[in-house]
Enzyme design. Sequence first.
Site, mmCIF file in Angstrom:
data_model
loop_
_atom_site.group_PDB
_atom_site.id
_atom_site.type_symbol
_atom_site.label_atom_id
_atom_site.label_comp_id
_atom_site.label_asym_id
_atom_site.label_seq_id
_atom_site.Cartn_x
_atom_site.Cartn_y
_atom_site.Cartn_z
ATOM 1 N N ARG A 24 -54.089 3.727 -91.905
ATOM 2 C CA ARG A 24 -53.535 2.393 -91.668
ATOM 3 C C ARG A 24 -53.422 1.531 -92.913
ATOM 4 N NH1 ARG A 24 -55.139 4.461 -87.398
ATOM 5 N NH2 ARG A 24 -56.766 5.193 -88.788
ATOM 6 N N THR A 25 -54.510 1.428 -93.654
ATOM 7 C CA THR A 25 -54.509 0.456 -94.755
ATOM 8 C C THR A 25 -53.479 0.858 -95.807
ATOM 9 O OG1 THR A 25 -56.848 0.173 -94.303
ATOM 10 C CG2 THR A 25 -56.004 -0.825 -96.322
ATOM 11 N N LYS A 34 -60.684 13.942 -114.667
ATOM 12 C CA LYS A 34 -61.039 14.268 -116.062
ATOM 13 C C LYS A 34 -62.138 13.353 -116.565
ATOM 14 C CE LYS A 34 -56.144 15.183 -116.766
ATOM 15 N NZ LYS A 34 -54.955 14.499 -117.289
ATOM 16 N N ARG A 91 -58.910 0.977 -102.759
ATOM 17 C CA ARG A 91 -60.028 1.337 -101.859
ATOM 18 C C ARG A 91 -60.985 2.223 -102.640
ATOM 19 N NH1 ARG A 91 -59.718 3.466 -95.709
ATOM 20 N NH2 ARG A 91 -59.403 1.223 -95.464
ATOM 21 N N HIS A 127 -64.029 -5.371 -96.004
ATOM 22 C CA HIS A 127 -62.657 -4.884 -95.815
ATOM 23 C C HIS A 127 -61.802 -6.109 -95.482
ATOM 24 C CE1 HIS A 127 -59.286 -2.474 -94.924
ATOM 25 N NE2 HIS A 127 -59.814 -1.587 -94.083
#
Length: 304
Positions: free
Chosen positions: A51-52, A80, A101, A129
């Site tokens: 969703r986000t 890396k 996120r 959130h």
Amino acid sequence: MKHLIDPMDFSLKELEDLFELAEDIIENEDDFRHACDHKILSTLFYEPSTRTRFSFEAAMLRLGGQVIGFSEASSSSVMKGESILDTIRTVGSYVDIIALRHSKEGGPKFASQYSPVPLINAGDGGHQHPTQTLTDLLTIRQAKGQISDLTVGLCGDLKFGRTVHSLIKAMSRYENINFVLISPQELQIPEYIKMEIFNKKSIPFAEVERLEDAVERLDILYMTRVQKERFFNEEDYIRLKDSYILNKDKLKLAKKDLSILHPLPRVSEISYEVDDDSRAWYFRQVKYGMYIRMALIMKLLGVM
Ligand code: CP
């Protein structure tokens, strides 16, 4: 330049403006098709999302902008050994706004200190959130017509659930909100939230273990998933995962105008039979998530 890291980063007036803009977009989407022409959003997702990430990307595309990013850090130079700081400085040289996120609490806040462009916290570990909270508040506004004078039940994993932590923080600023916290002992709300929010602001709250003991007094029921990824051992997860299952029988006890929200994804905590009930708002909530992110992108880019 403004970032969105915490739900309290916006004043109540700024939130009101954001909701009004989102509601204008819902009514008149065509008027906003070119609002972000030539702008680029980057979605940097170090943790999985449906969703986000998609709603951010759809939001930018619907505003006429473009999107670059990664859905897992393994496809980037993070593998890396590149630090989040260097990643943000680099990507910030290419784009106009970033949604990040990260699994580490505080990751987006740290990154925002070095970001040359507005940065949005798209979820940090078990912490906050904020764009889910904007989604939740817009959904409550649409369902109830106001974000005040409500009894709000929060059910499930209240310990690790970042959406719950952010929502409590944000709703604590509105008038006459009562919280009913429904969770097993092991997944109760963290003490710091009780101390810093409920006690400090004298906000009424009750803690119960059984959904049946609370559902009849609720105006909003915010269901959450027991999150496998936040548990340290499988046994505890298996023991707790089916603590709550909302079904038609339990809904017989609820008010006729209850609104059921869920940040999703769900696993088993809401039976599919509930989806057809007019009180189920969680798929409307999904769509409001895109509209509020359209409004947020426009505000942070200063195009509105
Ligand atoms: N509500 C939410 O954050 O969903 P995703 O994890 O799918 O983005």
